[in-house]
Design a protein around this motif. Structure first.
Motif, PDB file in Angstrom:
ATOM      1  N   GLY A 400       0.810  -1.208   0.000  1.00 41.36           N
ATOM      2  CA  GLY A 400       0.000   0.000   0.000  1.00 41.36           C
ATOM      3  C   GLY A 400       0.845   1.261   0.000  1.00 41.36           C
ATOM      4  O   GLY A 400       0.542   2.230  -0.710  1.00 41.36           O
ATOM      5  N   ALA A 401       1.929   1.258   0.801  1.00 41.74           N
ATOM      6  CA  ALA A 401       2.800   2.435   0.863  1.00 41.74           C
ATOM      7  C   ALA A 401       3.493   2.673  -0.473  1.00 41.74           C
ATOM      8  O   ALA A 401       3.584   3.814  -0.946  1.00 41.74           O
ATOM      9  N   LEU A 402       3.969   1.592  -1.100  1.00 41.60           N
ATOM     10  CA  LEU A 402       4.657   1.728  -2.387  1.00 41.60           C
ATOM     11  C   LEU A 402       3.686   2.170  -3.474  1.00 41.60           C
ATOM     12  O   LEU A 402       4.001   3.056  -4.287  1.00 41.60           O
ATOM     13  N   ALA A 403       2.493   1.569  -3.489  1.00 41.08           N
ATOM     14  CA  ALA A 403       1.494   1.942  -4.492  1.00 41.08           C
ATOM     15  C   ALA A 403       1.059   3.392  -4.316  1.00 41.08           C
ATOM     16  O   ALA A 403       0.968   4.153  -5.292  1.00 41.08           O
ATOM     17  N   GLY A 404       0.800   3.791  -3.070  1.00 43.69           N
ATOM     18  CA  GLY A 404       0.382   5.163  -2.808  1.00 43.69           C
ATOM     19  C   GLY A 404       1.455   6.176  -3.165  1.00 43.69           C
ATOM     20  O   GLY A 404       1.168   7.233  -3.738  1.00 43.69           O
ATOM     21  N   ALA A 405       2.717   5.850  -2.837  1.00 44.69           N
ATOM     22  CA  ALA A 405       3.818   6.758  -3.158  1.00 44.69           C
ATOM     23  C   ALA A 405       3.997   6.889  -4.667  1.00 44.69           C
ATOM     24  O   ALA A 405       4.236   7.990  -5.187  1.00 44.69           O
ATOM     25  N   ALA A 406       3.884   5.767  -5.384  1.00 47.86           N
ATOM     26  CA  ALA A 406       4.036   5.805  -6.842  1.00 47.86           C
ATOM     27  C   ALA A 406       2.913   6.608  -7.493  1.00 47.86           C
ATOM     28  O   ALA A 406       3.159   7.433  -8.390  1.00 47.86           O
ATOM     29  N   LEU A 407       1.687   6.386  -7.043  1.00 46.28           N
ATOM     30  CA  LEU A 407       0.554   7.119  -7.610  1.00 46.28           C
ATOM     31  C   LEU A 407       0.661   8.616  -7.316  1.00 46.28           C
ATOM     32  O   LEU A 407       0.482   9.452  -8.213  1.00 46.28           O
ATOM     33  N   THR A 408       0.964   8.953  -6.066  1.00 45.47           N
ATOM     34  CA  THR A 408       1.006  10.364  -5.677  1.00 45.47           C
ATOM     35  C   THR A 408       2.131  11.112  -6.383  1.00 45.47           C
ATOM     36  O   THR A 408       1.916  12.178  -6.971  1.00 45.47           O
ATOM     37  N   SER A 409       3.341  10.558  -6.334  1.00 44.92           N
ATOM     38  CA  SER A 409       4.463  11.227  -7.004  1.00 44.92           C
ATOM     39  C   SER A 409       4.255  11.253  -8.510  1.00 44.92           C
ATOM     40  O   SER A 409       4.586  12.245  -9.182  1.00 44.92           O
ATOM     41  N   GLY A 410       3.684  10.182  -9.054  1.00 46.77           N
ATOM     42  CA  GLY A 410       3.464  10.115 -10.497  1.00 46.77           C
ATOM     43  C   GLY A 410       2.486  11.151 -10.989  1.00 46.77           C
ATOM     44  O   GLY A 410       2.746  11.845 -11.985  1.00 46.77           O
ATOM     45  N   TYR A 411       1.334  11.285 -10.299  1.00 48.36           N
ATOM     46  CA  TYR A 411       0.354  12.254 -10.801  1.00 48.36           C
ATOM     47  C   TYR A 411       0.813  13.692 -10.573  1.00 48.36           C
ATOM     48  O   TYR A 411       0.486  14.583 -11.372  1.00 48.36           O
ATOM     49  N   ILE A 412       1.590  13.949  -9.522  1.00 42.25           N
ATOM     50  CA  ILE A 412       2.093  15.308  -9.303  1.00 42.25           C
ATOM     51  C   ILE A 412       3.086  15.699 -10.396  1.00 42.25           C
ATOM     52  O   ILE A 412       2.990  16.775 -11.001  1.00 42.25           O
TER      53      ILE A 412
END
Length: 474
Positions: A400-412
């Motif tokens: 969950g932490a890796l997925a959330g970090a990838a999604l958040t940094s990616g969309y920003i």
């Protein structure tokens, strides 16, 4: 084995094994239906990902790949000739995914829920397949019939939901307007606004009306833009309502409760007024932007009120404390941050262009803005829904932490670079911002796949528990 309603051993069963009671049987069927909703959400999401993967080679930066694959001729011509159908082949499965998410969080009677599931699933599959067939192969009467049937089933699912979610008196609801739940009312308004936008789109798509006639191309362009912006805006509002429902934010007290309550009022007022004013650009013209700006401000501020309240409450409930706790719960906070970030990369640039239309209309950067603007909004909308489902299914731990970090940094990264691309360097082949856009997209896709894996592994939606007496002040 015969059903024994009283739950005693059946005399017809020589083994003496206990048979299921009627209540247990119904509960088992409901559980199976809930599990089906999860997998249908994953199927609809994967469906859209497959279409996006197919569309990748058509992007301008991949011009060399297009030539190598031989896409420059037949397929490219059909793709641009039926561009609207292609986008709708993406939109219909996404809307179905939103329907499944809504059913997961807003319970309906089992038979009503099943009717929505069947019509929505069959509808999006038939419509999307038919549209892609028209785009890629040919146009025949039977395939158009299949498309209309699929779209009709999708509309039918929306009508069933509009009737089923019609606000009724709910004594147990914490936030009410004349006895009716504010959350349910906000959801119902979003459903009705979406159906109204679809109806206007159908009205214009016949080509025989003033709004859709080829001779009135300027009005048709306004119609396309109005339809697209309204549907996406209303879907965003619906996702925020789902966020309120999942976090039980309508049960907040004190200052957070006041923020959520006024946010829901803003949703109820903002959704219909934004819908009417946006479509008002068709008969009135771009002058209607003044009204859009006012009502959109109400809607967006309402969303921010809700985001602020939930962020504050979750910070205390989860005892986040600092960056380490934030990183651990990045899926939840990354999803909530979308509501703020969309104002930075979509709303503010949109208002700037609306006020300075002469600097864009008819100029080379107009196409760059129109394309980039809508892609940012659509991308953030899809990511917000996926992250909400990951939060609802309690995708935590390292995955969950890796997925959330990838999604958040990616969309920003991808959306910020797209804004710079739209305003400063809009050459699709040589822009300095394209590599950053690509890097953000790749990172986002990693987060998408990890989130889907986490949702697939989850056993069910996890309800939020609000400790009593904790939210009287914040």
């Amino acid at each position: 084995m015969r059903l024994n309603v009283e739950g005693t051993r059946s005399t017809d069963d020589p083994s003496g094994m206990r048979t299921m009671t009627k209540a247990e049987l119904l509960l088992s069927r409901e559980d199976a239906q809930r599990r089906a909703l999860k997998w249908l959400f994953l199927v609809a999401t994967a469906w859209d990902l497959a279409i996006v993967a197919f569309a990748g080679p058509f992007a301008p930066p991949l011009e060399d790949a297009q030539k190598m694959l031989g896409l420059q001729d037949y397929l490219m011509r059909r793709f641009f000739a039926f561009e609207s159908l292609f986008f709708h082949s993406l939109a219909v499965p996404f809307t179905a995914a939103l329907v499944f998410a809504t059913l997961l969080l807003f319970r309906l009677p089992r038979r009503t829920e099943r009717a929505v599931i069947v019509t929505s699933t069959a509808g999006f599959m038939l419509a999307s397949i038919a549209m892609l067939y028209i785009v890629l192969v040919t146009e025949d009467v039977w395939i158009y019939t299949m498309m209309v049937l699929g779209l009709g089933l999708c509309v039918a699912s929306g009508l069933i939901m509009a009737i089923a979610y019609f606000p009724r008196s709910e004594e147990g609801s914490p936030m009410r307007l004349r006895g009716r739940s504010l959350v349910t009312l906000a959801l119902w308004v979003s459903i009705v606004a979406t159906l109204a936008s679809v109806a206007l789109g159908v009205f214009a798509s016949t080509g025989s009306t003033e709004w859709g006639a080829v001779a009135s191309f300027e009005k048709f362009r306004l119609m396309v833009a109005s339809h697209e912006h309204t549907v996406i805006t209303v879907i965003d509002a619906a996702i925020i309502v789902l966020v309120v429902k999942h976090y039980k934010a309508d049960g907040y007290k004190g200052v957070p409760g006041a923020f959520v309550k006024w946010g829901l009022y803003g949703m109820i007022v903002g959704v219909p007024t934004v819908t009417v004013s946006t479509f008002g650009t068709v008969p009135i013209g771009v002058e209607a932007h003044n009204a859009i700006t006012i009502f959109a401000t109400i809607l967006l501020q309402a969303a921010l009120f809700i985001m602020y309240a939930i962020m504050a409450v979750e910070w205390r409930r989860l005892r986040i404390g600092g960056m380490r706790g934030l990183a651990k719960n990045i899926m939840s906070y990354g999803m909530l941050f979308v509501i703020f970030w969309v104002n930075v990369v979509v709303t503010l640039p949109g208002i700037y262009v609306a006020v300075n239309l002469k600097r864009f209309v008819g100029l080379p950067n107009e196409v760059a803005f129109v394309t980039g603007h809508e892609h940012i909004l659509i991308t953030l909308t899809a990511i917000a829904l996926l992250m909400l489902m990951a939060v609802a299914y309690d995708v935590k731990g390292r995955l969950g932490a890796l997925a959330g970090a990838a999604l958040t940094s990616g969309y920003i990264v991808s959306t910020a670079a797209t804004v710079l691309y739209m305003f400063y360097d809009w050459d699709p082949l040589g822009s300095a911002y394209v590599p950053y856009i690509d890097a953000g997209i790749v990172t986002t896709l990693v987060g998408v796949f990890l989130s889907l894996i986490g949702i697939a592994r989850s056993k069910g939606v996890k309800a939020i528990e609000l400790p009593l007496g904790m939210w009287s002040e914040a």
